[in-house]
Scaffold this active site. Structure first.
Site, PDB file in Angstrom:
ATOM      1  N   ASN A   9      39.889  50.935  29.718  1.00 55.42           N
ATOM      2  CA  ASN A   9      41.340  50.831  29.875  1.00 55.42           C
ATOM      3  C   ASN A   9      41.727  49.421  29.431  1.00 55.42           C
ATOM      4  O   ASN A   9      41.454  48.454  30.136  1.00 55.42           O
ATOM      5  CB  ASN A   9      41.721  51.069  31.346  1.00 55.42           C
ATOM      6  CG  ASN A   9      43.189  50.772  31.613  1.00 55.42           C
ATOM      7  OD1 ASN A   9      43.977  50.621  30.670  1.00 55.42           O
ATOM      8  ND2 ASN A   9      43.568  50.677  32.872  1.00 55.42           N
ATOM      9  N   TRP A  10      42.333  49.343  28.279  1.00 51.18           N
ATOM     10  CA  TRP A  10      42.622  48.018  27.710  1.00 51.18           C
ATOM     11  C   TRP A  10      43.870  47.365  28.302  1.00 51.18           C
ATOM     12  O   TRP A  10      44.164  46.208  28.005  1.00 51.18           O
ATOM     13  CB  TRP A  10      42.774  48.139  26.179  1.00 51.18           C
ATOM     14  CG  TRP A  10      41.478  48.421  25.490  1.00 51.18           C
ATOM     15  CD1 TRP A  10      40.232  48.461  26.055  1.00 51.18           C
ATOM     16  CD2 TRP A  10      41.285  48.682  24.088  1.00 51.18           C
ATOM     17  NE1 TRP A  10      39.286  48.739  25.095  1.00 51.18           N
ATOM     18  CE2 TRP A  10      39.898  48.877  23.892  1.00 51.18           C
ATOM     19  CE3 TRP A  10      42.145  48.777  22.990  1.00 51.18           C
ATOM     20  CZ2 TRP A  10      39.367  49.149  22.626  1.00 51.18           C
ATOM     21  CZ3 TRP A  10      41.620  49.049  21.742  1.00 51.18           C
ATOM     22  CH2 TRP A  10      40.242  49.234  21.565  1.00 51.18           C
ATOM     23  N   LYS A  11      44.616  48.116  29.075  1.00 47.84           N
ATOM     24  CA  LYS A  11      45.852  47.577  29.676  1.00 47.84           C
ATOM     25  C   LYS A  11      46.735  46.979  28.562  1.00 47.84           C
ATOM     26  O   LYS A  11      46.735  47.508  27.462  1.00 47.84           O
ATOM     27  CB  LYS A  11      45.501  46.588  30.788  1.00 47.84           C
ATOM     28  CG  LYS A  11      44.487  47.204  31.768  1.00 47.84           C
ATOM     29  CD  LYS A  11      44.237  46.393  32.990  1.00 47.84           C
ATOM     30  CE  LYS A  11      43.230  47.130  33.877  1.00 47.84           C
ATOM     31  NZ  LYS A  11      42.977  46.471  35.145  1.00 47.84           N
ATOM     32  N   HIS A  95      47.556  54.678  37.907  1.00 54.38           N
ATOM     33  CA  HIS A  95      46.804  53.416  37.951  1.00 54.38           C
ATOM     34  C   HIS A  95      47.450  52.481  38.978  1.00 54.38           C
ATOM     35  O   HIS A  95      48.669  52.418  39.081  1.00 54.38           O
ATOM     36  CB  HIS A  95      46.758  52.753  36.575  1.00 54.38           C
ATOM     37  CG  HIS A  95      45.765  51.631  36.550  1.00 54.38           C
ATOM     38  ND1 HIS A  95      46.053  50.385  37.042  1.00 54.38           N
ATOM     39  CD2 HIS A  95      44.469  51.593  36.154  1.00 54.38           C
ATOM     40  CE1 HIS A  95      44.970  49.624  36.937  1.00 54.38           C
ATOM     41  NE2 HIS A  95      43.996  50.331  36.396  1.00 54.38           N
ATOM     42  N   GLU A  97      47.977  49.411  39.048  1.00 58.18           N
ATOM     43  CA  GLU A  97      48.952  48.420  38.553  1.00 58.18           C
ATOM     44  C   GLU A  97      50.338  49.055  38.425  1.00 58.18           C
ATOM     45  O   GLU A  97      51.355  48.390  38.646  1.00 58.18           O
ATOM     46  CB  GLU A  97      48.463  47.833  37.220  1.00 58.18           C
ATOM     47  CG  GLU A  97      47.367  46.798  37.458  1.00 58.18           C
ATOM     48  CD  GLU A  97      46.316  46.709  36.377  1.00 58.18           C
ATOM     49  OE1 GLU A  97      46.567  47.163  35.244  1.00 58.18           O
ATOM     50  OE2 GLU A  97      45.226  46.187  36.668  1.00 58.18           O
ATOM     51  N   GLU A 167      39.430  53.608  42.257  1.00 58.41           N
ATOM     52  CA  GLU A 167      39.545  52.200  41.882  1.00 58.41           C
ATOM     53  C   GLU A 167      40.108  51.415  43.066  1.00 58.41           C
ATOM     54  O   GLU A 167      41.334  51.357  43.249  1.00 58.41           O
ATOM     55  CB  GLU A 167      40.502  52.036  40.698  1.00 58.41           C
ATOM     56  CG  GLU A 167      40.042  52.680  39.412  1.00 58.41           C
ATOM     57  CD  GLU A 167      40.624  51.957  38.194  1.00 58.41           C
ATOM     58  OE1 GLU A 167      39.830  51.515  37.377  1.00 58.41           O
ATOM     59  OE2 GLU A 167      41.854  51.829  38.096  1.00 58.41           O
ATOM     60  N   GLY A 173      39.993  43.557  38.516  1.00 60.79           N
ATOM     61  CA  GLY A 173      40.266  42.265  37.894  1.00 60.79           C
ATOM     62  C   GLY A 173      39.915  41.071  38.758  1.00 60.79           C
ATOM     63  O   GLY A 173      40.328  39.949  38.470  1.00 60.79           O
ATOM     64  N   SER A 213      36.090  45.870  38.326  1.00 60.17           N
ATOM     65  CA  SER A 213      35.111  44.818  38.007  1.00 60.17           C
ATOM     66  C   SER A 213      33.738  45.361  37.598  1.00 60.17           C
ATOM     67  O   SER A 213      32.706  44.793  37.949  1.00 60.17           O
ATOM     68  CB  SER A 213      34.969  43.833  39.178  1.00 60.17           C
ATOM     69  OG  SER A 213      36.192  43.138  39.379  1.00 60.17           O
ATOM     70  N   GLY A 234      38.037  47.894  32.870  1.00 56.79           N
ATOM     71  CA  GLY A 234      39.145  47.090  32.359  1.00 56.79           C
ATOM     72  C   GLY A 234      38.628  45.950  31.505  1.00 56.79           C
ATOM     73  O   GLY A 234      38.271  46.119  30.336  1.00 56.79           O
ATOM     74  N   GLY A 235      38.534  44.759  32.099  1.00 58.88           N
ATOM     75  CA  GLY A 235      38.168  43.539  31.373  1.00 58.88           C
ATOM     76  C   GLY A 235      36.948  43.682  30.472  1.00 58.88           C
ATOM     77  O   GLY A 235      36.970  43.263  29.310  1.00 58.88           O
TER      78      GLY A 235
HETATM   79  P1  13P Z   1      38.669  45.572  35.701  1.00 64.10           P
HETATM   80  O1  13P Z   1      37.436  46.267  35.159  1.00 64.10           O
HETATM   81  O2  13P Z   1      39.185  44.496  34.821  1.00 64.10           O
HETATM   82  O3  13P Z   1      38.460  45.148  37.124  1.00 64.10           O
HETATM   83  O4  13P Z   1      39.836  46.675  35.730  1.00 64.10           O
HETATM   84  C1  13P Z   1      39.573  47.907  36.271  1.00 64.10           C
HETATM   85  C2  13P Z   1      40.702  48.823  35.968  1.00 64.10           C
HETATM   86  O5  13P Z   1      41.805  48.649  36.447  1.00 64.10           O
HETATM   87  C3  13P Z   1      40.453  49.924  35.029  1.00 64.10           C
HETATM   88  O6  13P Z   1      41.505  50.827  35.028  1.00 64.10           O
END
Ligand code: 13P
Length: 257
Positions: A9-11, A95, A97, A167, A173, A213, A234-235
């Site tokens: 997930n590149w956000k 999600h 966020e 999640e 993050g 993470s 994510g990251g």
């Molecule tokens: P991180 O892997 O950066 O913690 O993000 C997880 C995430 O929100 C994937 O949707």
């Protein structure tokens, strides 16, 4: 046997050019991913171009969200039909966020999930508790409420066409992943909930991913848990090397069974 699914997930990251560069690098490594499902969710603006790069291969393209309607006066929204047109086969919904920054409710997320299903897209439903909720011992209650609300109006057949991601908000993050044991406990709880809400068999087949993470360092231990069927990353999905190392960890586990 549930297949492992590693999804990036590149956000709100990567220009179209950067996204295509990444896509063409991993497209060239597809053979190394055999036995693992791999998907990426670039930002909307890059979807069509990335589809051009991935087309004909096995890497899945997903959107980070989807609208609850097919068309109409919904400024800023993108419909499932439009996402399918640019090659998306799945879309994240719920999600954390979006839940926290944009106040999305379980009811709205449910409408998005149903809208994806209606247009034959796979919804990837995210659920998870905040740090405060975990510390107060409310994890299962929160996750159950989210699942109940977001899955309203679905049946076992619909469950077979979706993916669920646990999640924990406190792990996203932050560099602080849930331990394999903590994650497994909640995944097993989600599967028990699904068995009660749908059918035992459908719950056994449901793919439940862990997100928060995930890195090449912790992926193997998380993915080795019996109810963890993949990772929503994510990251660490923004870098080809770390993303493909996580895929490799999944592959080694898949090959070991
Ligand atoms: P991180 O892997 O950066 O913690 O993000 C997880 C995430 O929100 C994937 O949707």
């Amino acid at each position: 046997m549930r297949k492992k699914f590693i999804c990036g997930n590149w956000k709100m990251n990567k220009t179209t050019q950067e996204a295509c560069q990444f896509a063409s690098e991993i497209r060239g490594m597809e053979k190394k991913f055999e036995g693992v499902e791999v998907g990426i969710c670039p930002p909307y603006t890059a979807l069509q171009a990335v589809h051009g790069v991935l087309d004909g291969g096995s890497i899945l393209l997903g959107a980070q969200d989807v609208a609850w309607a097919q068309d109409g006066a919904y400024t800023g929204e993108v419909s499932p039909l439009m996402l399918k047109e640019v090659g998306c086969t799945f879309a994240l919904v719920g999600h954390s966020e979006r839940r926290t920054l944009l106040d999305e409710s379980d009811e709205l997320i449910n409408r998005k999930l149903l809208s994806a299903l209606q247009f034959n897209m796979t919804p990837l439903l995210c659920v998870g508790e905040s740090l405060d909720e975990r510390e107060r011992g409310m994890t299962e209650r929160v996750v159950e409420t989210q699942l109940r609300g977001c899955l309203a109006g679905t049946d076992a057949k619909a469950l077979s066409r979706m993916v669920i991601a646990y999640e924990p908000v406190w792990a996203i993050g932050t560099g602080r992943n849930a331990t394999p044991h903590e994650a497994q406990e909640v995944h097993a709880f989600v599967r028990r909930f699904l068995a009660g809400r749908f059918e035992a068999e459908a719950s056994q087949d449901a793919q439940i991913l862990y997100g928060g993470s995930v890195t090449p360092k912790n992926a193997a231990a998380l993915l080795a848990q019996p109810d963890i069927d993949g990772a929503l990353v994510g990251g660490a999905s923004l870098d080809v090397r770390s993303f493909t190392d996580i895929i490799q960890a999944a592959r080694e586990i898949a090959q070991a069974v």
